[in-house]
Design an enzyme around this catalytic site. Sequence first.
Site, mmCIF file in Angstrom:
data_model
loop_
_atom_site.group_PDB
_atom_site.id
_atom_site.type_symbol
_atom_site.label_atom_id
_atom_site.label_comp_id
_atom_site.label_asym_id
_atom_site.label_seq_id
_atom_site.Cartn_x
_atom_site.Cartn_y
_atom_site.Cartn_z
ATOM 1 N N THR A 166 -6.131 3.033 -5.285
ATOM 2 C CA THR A 166 -5.676 3.946 -6.220
ATOM 3 C C THR A 166 -4.517 3.113 -7.014
ATOM 4 O O THR A 166 -4.414 3.332 -8.153
ATOM 5 C CB THR A 166 -4.943 4.992 -5.305
ATOM 6 O OG1 THR A 166 -5.753 5.581 -4.396
ATOM 7 C CG2 THR A 166 -4.454 6.108 -6.262
ATOM 8 N N ASP A 184 0.936 -1.181 -0.099
ATOM 9 C CA ASP A 184 0.064 -0.248 0.069
ATOM 10 C C ASP A 184 1.044 1.346 0.294
ATOM 11 O O ASP A 184 2.147 1.096 0.409
ATOM 12 C CB ASP A 184 -0.762 -0.092 1.028
ATOM 13 C CG ASP A 184 -1.904 1.171 1.267
ATOM 14 O OD1 ASP A 184 -2.184 1.590 0.105
ATOM 15 O OD2 ASP A 184 -2.192 1.669 2.191
ATOM 16 N N SER A 185 0.279 2.301 -0.375
ATOM 17 C CA SER A 185 1.026 3.547 -0.341
ATOM 18 C C SER A 185 1.602 3.991 1.154
ATOM 19 O O SER A 185 2.426 4.552 1.437
ATOM 20 C CB SER A 185 0.193 4.959 -0.924
ATOM 21 O OG SER A 185 -0.817 4.812 0.023
ATOM 22 N N GLU A 222 -3.038 8.798 8.156
ATOM 23 C CA GLU A 222 -1.744 8.892 8.058
ATOM 24 C C GLU A 222 -1.052 9.486 9.421
ATOM 25 O O GLU A 222 0.016 9.413 9.797
ATOM 26 C CB GLU A 222 -1.032 9.269 7.145
ATOM 27 C CG GLU A 222 -1.160 8.491 5.685
ATOM 28 C CD GLU A 222 -0.302 7.462 5.725
ATOM 29 O OE1 GLU A 222 0.914 7.570 5.806
ATOM 30 O OE2 GLU A 222 -0.992 5.944 5.315
ATOM 31 N N TYR A 273 -1.044 8.554 -2.317
ATOM 32 C CA TYR A 273 -1.043 8.401 -3.995
ATOM 33 C C TYR A 273 -2.356 8.967 -4.533
ATOM 34 O O TYR A 273 -2.232 9.159 -5.616
ATOM 35 C CB TYR A 273 -1.137 6.758 -4.262
ATOM 36 C CG TYR A 273 0.364 6.013 -3.975
ATOM 37 C CD1 TYR A 273 1.314 6.537 -3.518
ATOM 38 C CD2 TYR A 273 0.350 5.063 -4.674
ATOM 39 C CE1 TYR A 273 2.669 5.913 -3.298
ATOM 40 C CE2 TYR A 273 1.615 4.131 -4.675
ATOM 41 C CZ TYR A 273 2.791 5.017 -4.080
ATOM 42 O OH TYR A 273 3.964 4.064 -4.109
ATOM 43 N N CYS A 276 -4.352 -1.439 -2.108
ATOM 44 C CA CYS A 276 -4.453 -0.288 -2.396
ATOM 45 C C CYS A 276 -5.448 -0.009 -3.540
ATOM 46 O O CYS A 276 -5.070 -0.597 -4.594
ATOM 47 C CB CYS A 276 -3.136 0.496 -2.639
ATOM 48 S SG CYS A 276 -3.018 2.413 -3.004
ATOM 49 N N CYS A 300 -11.052 2.533 -0.392
ATOM 50 C CA CYS A 300 -9.694 3.211 0.159
ATOM 51 C C CYS A 300 -9.640 2.229 1.167
ATOM 52 O O CYS A 300 -10.147 2.346 2.047
ATOM 53 C CB CYS A 300 -9.725 4.542 -0.027
ATOM 54 S SG CYS A 300 -8.005 5.037 0.864
ATOM 55 N N HIS A 309 -7.194 2.780 3.413
ATOM 56 C CA HIS A 309 -7.237 3.567 4.942
ATOM 57 C C HIS A 309 -8.574 3.774 5.439
ATOM 58 O O HIS A 309 -8.516 3.864 6.584
ATOM 59 C CB HIS A 309 -6.695 4.996 4.400
ATOM 60 C CG HIS A 309 -5.298 5.074 4.257
ATOM 61 N ND1 HIS A 309 -4.452 4.278 3.307
ATOM 62 C CD2 HIS A 309 -4.141 5.674 4.835
ATOM 63 C CE1 HIS A 309 -3.239 4.677 2.981
ATOM 64 N NE2 HIS A 309 -2.935 5.279 4.203
HETATM 65 N N1 DGL Z 1 -4.980 3.074 0.828
HETATM 66 C C1 DGL Z 1 -4.611 3.755 -0.733
HETATM 67 C C2 DGL Z 1 -5.929 3.215 -1.307
HETATM 68 O O1 DGL Z 1 -6.753 2.282 -0.961
HETATM 69 C C3 DGL Z 1 -4.234 5.167 -0.939
HETATM 70 C C4 DGL Z 1 -4.260 6.228 -0.265
HETATM 71 C C5 DGL Z 1 -3.563 7.274 -0.600
HETATM 72 O O2 DGL Z 1 -2.330 6.943 -0.720
HETATM 73 O O3 DGL Z 1 -3.936 8.351 -1.352
HETATM 74 O O4 DGL Z 1 -6.485 3.930 -2.285
#
Ligand code: DGL
Length: 282
Positions: free
Chosen positions: A82, A17-18, A165, A49, A80, A199, A201
């Site tokens: 993204t 993941d990012s 984050e 990301y 992730c 996402c 997160h």
């Molecule tokens: N957790 C990531 C996702 O599922 C990306 C979050 C990010 O880096 O913007 O999209």
Amino acid sequence: MNPDNNIHKRTPIGVFDSGFGGLSILREIRKVLPQYDYVFLGDNARAPYGVRSFQLVYEFTLEAVKYLFAQGCPLVILACNTASAKALRSIQQRDLPQLDASRRVLGVIRPTVEKVGELSRTGHIGVFGTPGTIQSGSYDIEIKKLFPTFQVHGHACPMWVPLVENRESDGDGADYFVQKDINALLALDDQIDTVILGCTHYPLMLDKIRKYMPPGVNIVAQGGIVADSLKNYLTRHPEMETRLTRGHTCEYLTTEDANRFSCTASVFTGMPVEARHATLQP
Ligand code: DGL
């Protein structure tokens, strides 16, 4: 013969993941498939990301995949959305045949989409995601492939990833943004009965999301779905399953400061994490 055993002792499943969000996926995968070895890689130094261009997300994700392959992973999960939206297809179709056609890279969007058909009664689906995921239209496209009559509305939540984050997902600022974004999504279509947290997160903000989501609206968090889908994949692909070592271990790598990552990751995993620094290269 197992091709990986010639070079590496461990042939773990790579989870990328990012940032910290992928830990929400890893946790669920390890509940369902505790027997395997894992390597988690967070590109925390370059997160988020979600606001980056297609080209950059593709380049960063490819670097991460190559890195995880070099760690011995025959299978990498892009935990992730993204990266799954912006890089997965190019990596699968263009890069993998050249890098190593026997390895696999899987994403999180398809398994999530398969699930919404079971949950929605109205066929009106909402998607929360990063600006990149929402702009890519990936959920809309994938949902319509499986459920052509469904209505899909996406809403980008650019503040949610920074809140996670920065460990502010329990704070008052999170209340403000979660309530605002839920209202904005539901204002697009009052028949939405199923909302995808698109996402990785966002499950880390689940308490706040539950607090403001009207009762009766399904909230789809991806961890369990991706875990079940991976289990199913490994059952259908014994040639991959037999390549994975079964040491019950998990290693954590980050492109940021390892101690900083370890402190925050421990909060998300609920257990001590001792990460190593990783330097990704083009
Ligand atoms: N957790 C990531 C996702 O599922 C990306 C979050 C990010 O880096 O913007 O999209």
